[in-house]
Design a protein around this motif. Sequence first.
Motif, short mmCIF file in Angstrom:
data_model
loop_
_atom_site.label_atom_id
_atom_site.label_comp_id
_atom_site.label_asym_id
_atom_site.label_seq_id
_atom_site.Cartn_x
_atom_site.Cartn_y
_atom_site.Cartn_z
N PHE A 69 0.82 -1.21 0.00
CA PHE A 69 0.00 0.00 0.00
C PHE A 69 0.86 1.26 0.00
O PHE A 69 1.90 1.33 0.63
N GLY A 70 0.40 2.28 -0.73
CA GLY A 70 1.10 3.56 -0.80
C GLY A 70 0.46 4.40 -1.88
O GLY A 70 -0.71 4.23 -2.21
N ASP A 71 1.21 5.33 -2.45
CA ASP A 71 0.73 6.16 -3.55
C ASP A 71 0.83 5.33 -4.83
O ASP A 71 1.80 5.39 -5.56
N MET A 72 -0.21 4.55 -5.09
CA MET A 72 -0.10 3.49 -6.08
C MET A 72 -0.71 3.83 -7.43
O MET A 72 -1.67 4.58 -7.53
N SER A 73 -0.12 3.24 -8.45
CA SER A 73 -0.73 3.13 -9.77
C SER A 73 -0.48 1.69 -10.21
O SER A 73 0.27 0.96 -9.56
N VAL A 74 -1.12 1.26 -11.28
CA VAL A 74 -0.92 -0.11 -11.75
C VAL A 74 -0.66 -0.11 -13.24
O VAL A 74 -1.19 0.71 -13.99
N VAL A 75 0.20 -1.03 -13.68
CA VAL A 75 0.45 -1.26 -15.10
C VAL A 75 -0.27 -2.55 -15.47
O VAL A 75 -0.01 -3.60 -14.90
N ILE A 76 -1.17 -2.44 -16.43
CA ILE A 76 -2.08 -3.53 -16.77
C ILE A 76 -1.97 -3.88 -18.25
O ILE A 76 -1.79 -3.01 -19.09
N GLY A 77 -2.07 -5.17 -18.55
CA GLY A 77 -2.20 -5.60 -19.94
C GLY A 77 -0.90 -5.81 -20.68
O GLY A 77 -0.89 -5.88 -21.91
N THR A 78 0.22 -5.92 -19.97
CA THR A 78 1.50 -6.17 -20.63
C THR A 78 2.42 -6.95 -19.70
O THR A 78 2.36 -6.79 -18.48
N HIS A 79 3.27 -7.79 -20.27
CA HIS A 79 4.28 -8.49 -19.48
C HIS A 79 5.58 -7.70 -19.40
O HIS A 79 6.43 -8.00 -18.57
#
Length: 230
Positions: A69-79
């Motif tokens: 947990f923190g100031d999060m973002s996510v990278v989705i849809g790629t390896h």
Amino acid sequence: NMNALHRVLLAAALSILAYDGKFTFGIINGKKADENDLKFVVSVQNASKHKCGGLLIDRKFVLTAAHCFGDMSVVIGTHNIIVFFHKKQFKLDEKVDRRYYEKTQIAWQFLEVPENSRCRVAGWGETETNKNPVSNLMVTDVSIVNSATCKKSWGKMGTKLPPGVICAGGSEKSGVCEGDSGGPLLCGDVVVGIVSFNFDKNCHYPNAPNVYTNISFYRHWISVVGKKCI
């Protein structure tokens, strides 16, 4: 056909959080994941850098470990989280395109995985102790360790394991390392756990079994939180 990624579900117990300073979390002796496999696995980012793994459990929620947990973002849809970084990074509450989502089989009902079952774990973590995380998603096979055996191994190191965990790997030359926390443990095509911790930042196996949060143990909590956020 866009849905909001409302928030990250944190599926590790507070008792596991208490271990955060002592333990570590990367894929050791793994191989690059197939491009068409594990599309639901996401990179949880902090300050635009990979911090943990996670999994998209439906079109609105990512499941990861509490200590991520923190100031999060996510990278989705790629390896490959470097090459496609700018196109596929999402802040929480941003909209996620349908094409990035692949239905994931989750062990919502209590599931006891037999000892010595061969399962898979995936992540972008370190491939050696004190090395940098990798840009491509890696995967390796691990064997499920009997609960009593696991508790005994950790007990010898002065650690009492919390409830709601699954043990795997550690006694073989493959497992997790720093940066793999929150990533999935799959037995067959079913996600049964998420990477929680290893011992003392040591990714040179054999070692103590790796510890995973048992998703089915928290199924009610996940359901309640999910309904509140819809």
